[in-house]
Write a protein that holds these residues in place. Structure first.
Motif, PDB file in Angstrom:
ATOM      1  N   ASN A 176     -44.356 -14.351   4.861  1.00 18.05           N
ATOM      2  CA  ASN A 176     -43.314 -14.932   4.399  1.00 18.05           C
ATOM      3  C   ASN A 176     -43.059 -14.617   2.990  1.00 18.05           C
ATOM      4  N   THR A 221     -39.846 -18.114   6.135  1.00 18.67           N
ATOM      5  CA  THR A 221     -40.111 -17.532   7.484  1.00 18.67           C
ATOM      6  C   THR A 221     -40.815 -16.560   7.251  1.00 18.67           C
ATOM      7  N   PRO A 222     -41.687 -16.254   8.431  1.00 16.92           N
ATOM      8  CA  PRO A 222     -42.303 -17.237   9.312  1.00 16.92           C
ATOM      9  C   PRO A 222     -42.786 -18.172   8.604  1.00 16.92           C
TER      10      PRO A 222
END
Length: 398
Positions: free
Chosen positions: A136, A272-273
């Motif tokens: 991320n 994210t993730p």
């Protein structure tokens, strides 16, 4: 493919604090009929073609050793690789797109250790792998040590195999912000095989995952100055059968040593993730009354973790400050527990985010005796017998 294999020695790695001797600026070539076997005992520089380390040779890493993109380094079972102690530029790095095939066995593990007569935590760097799985932090991130680029979109990326591998006396400190771990996984994908791993006497973390999807089975971290098991940047793999212990007398410690530290992203907890690992069968044990673990597990900064069959335990007057801590000013964490247990002086939970599930206090999850015997109860936490191949030793209060 050419059968002539070359180990190119670089005078100085761009990411390190000091250079090796002038003798490092040289090239070693293996005969064509050797199938890439490296027969010189000194290792430093860049491996640019498929190469092999032999169990019959005791190697010494004397500077940064990097497996370059497109190359594979294979290590025979039983190989011992020593690292020149006392420097911050001694490590093994595997670039994104390269592979490390370290396939030891229970009877012939592969060992990375210090060359010091009296070795200690932090004698050398450690093992650093980079891959193309998501982080991320982005898809082209540079690692805090070894200067590798990592990240991408390939969940099943394959960086090779680490099986029956021991890494000792790792964790050299470069500066206040950058330290090596025992084994660091930067964006390493699930196509990589990692099982039966031991990290002993580390000056920072035992193993740490920076994003990625790699799964790990049977991992033992003993005498770790900071966190035994650590993740950040959106790690989503599974850790099966993890055992972490601090022995009596191992007093090397950071300001906040923990069994588990789980982050997602310290700058943006919603990036994210999200870190969403699953941990199955975990034991965190403190045998040292002089060093309290700040937490058995600190789950924070957006992490959503699932832990099944967990045991926090101490012996004698050893202690934890907290069992599980989900509170953090950069974002709370969430943890779901199934079959979680505590034995001994393990504090209470510090709740900022969510702790779903209860911790049951027991008295017999683990047995520790003054003759240095540690035995786990079947079905509670990690299966300690899985690490018998490594002949672990324990130091308990006399």
């Amino acid at each position: 493919m050419k059968t002539l294999k070359t180990l190119i020695f670089a005078a100085c790695a761009a990411t390190v604090m000091s250079c090796s001797s002038d003798d490092d600026n040289r090239e070693i070539t293996a005969p064509e009929e050797s199938n890439g076997e490296i027969t010189g005992s000194e290792l430093v520089g860049e491996i640019t073609e498929d190469s092999k380390l032999l169990a019959s040779i005791e190697y010494t890493i004397t500077g940064s050793l990097t497996v370059k993109e497109g190359a594979t380094l294979t290590i025979e079972p039983g190989t011992v690789i020593k690292a020149k102690s006392g420097r911050t530029d001694v490590f093994l790095a595997v670039e994104r797109g390269a592979k490390l095939m370290a396939q030891g066995t229970a009877t012939n593990p592969i060992t990375f250790t210090s060359d010091a007569a009296s070795p200690k935590a932090g004698d050398w760097g450690g093992i650093v792998l980079a891959g193309k799985a998501p982080s991320n932090k982005g898809t082209d991130v540079q690692s805090e040590v070894a200067g590798l680029f990592y990240g991408g979109t390939t969940n099943d990326d394959n960086s090779g195999e680490l099986t029956y591998v021991i890494a000792e006396y790792t964790g050299a400190k470069i500066n206040g912000e950058s330290e090596f771990n025992g084994i660091s996984f930067f964006g390493v994908g699930s196509g990589t095989i990692v099982n039966n791993i031991v990290v002993n006497n580390g000056n920072d973390d035992g193993i740490e995952f920076f994003g990625g999807t790699v799964n790990v089975t049977n991992v033992f971290c003993s005498n770790i100055a900071d966190d035994m098991f650590d993740w950040t940047e959106g790690y989503t793999g599974t850790i099966d059968n993890a055992f972490g212990v601090r022995n009596d007398g191992f007093d090397v410690a950071s300001e906040d040593p923990r069994g588990i530290e789980g982050d997602s992203n310290g700058s943006d907890a919603t990036a994210t993730p999200i870190s969403m690992p699953t941990l199955n069968n975990v034991t965190i044990l403190n045998l040292n009354p002089g060093v309290a673990l700040k937490a058995g597990a600190e789950i924070r900064r957006g992490t959503v973790a699932t832990i099944n069959n967990l045991l926090f335990a101490t012996y004698g007057s050893a202690s934890f400050e907290n069992r599980i801590d989900t509170a953090d000013d950069k974002g709370d964490g969430t943890v779901t527990l199934t079959d979680a247990y505590a034995q001994g002086n393990v504090g209470e939970d510090k709740i900022g985010g969510d702790i779903n599930g209860a911790i049951t206090v027991i008295e017999d999850g683990i047995t520790v005796t003054a003759d240095n015997t540690v035995t786990g109860k079947a079905g509670i936490g990690a299966d300690l017998t899985a690490f018998d191949w490594a002949s672990p030793s324990f130091v308990v209060i006399k």
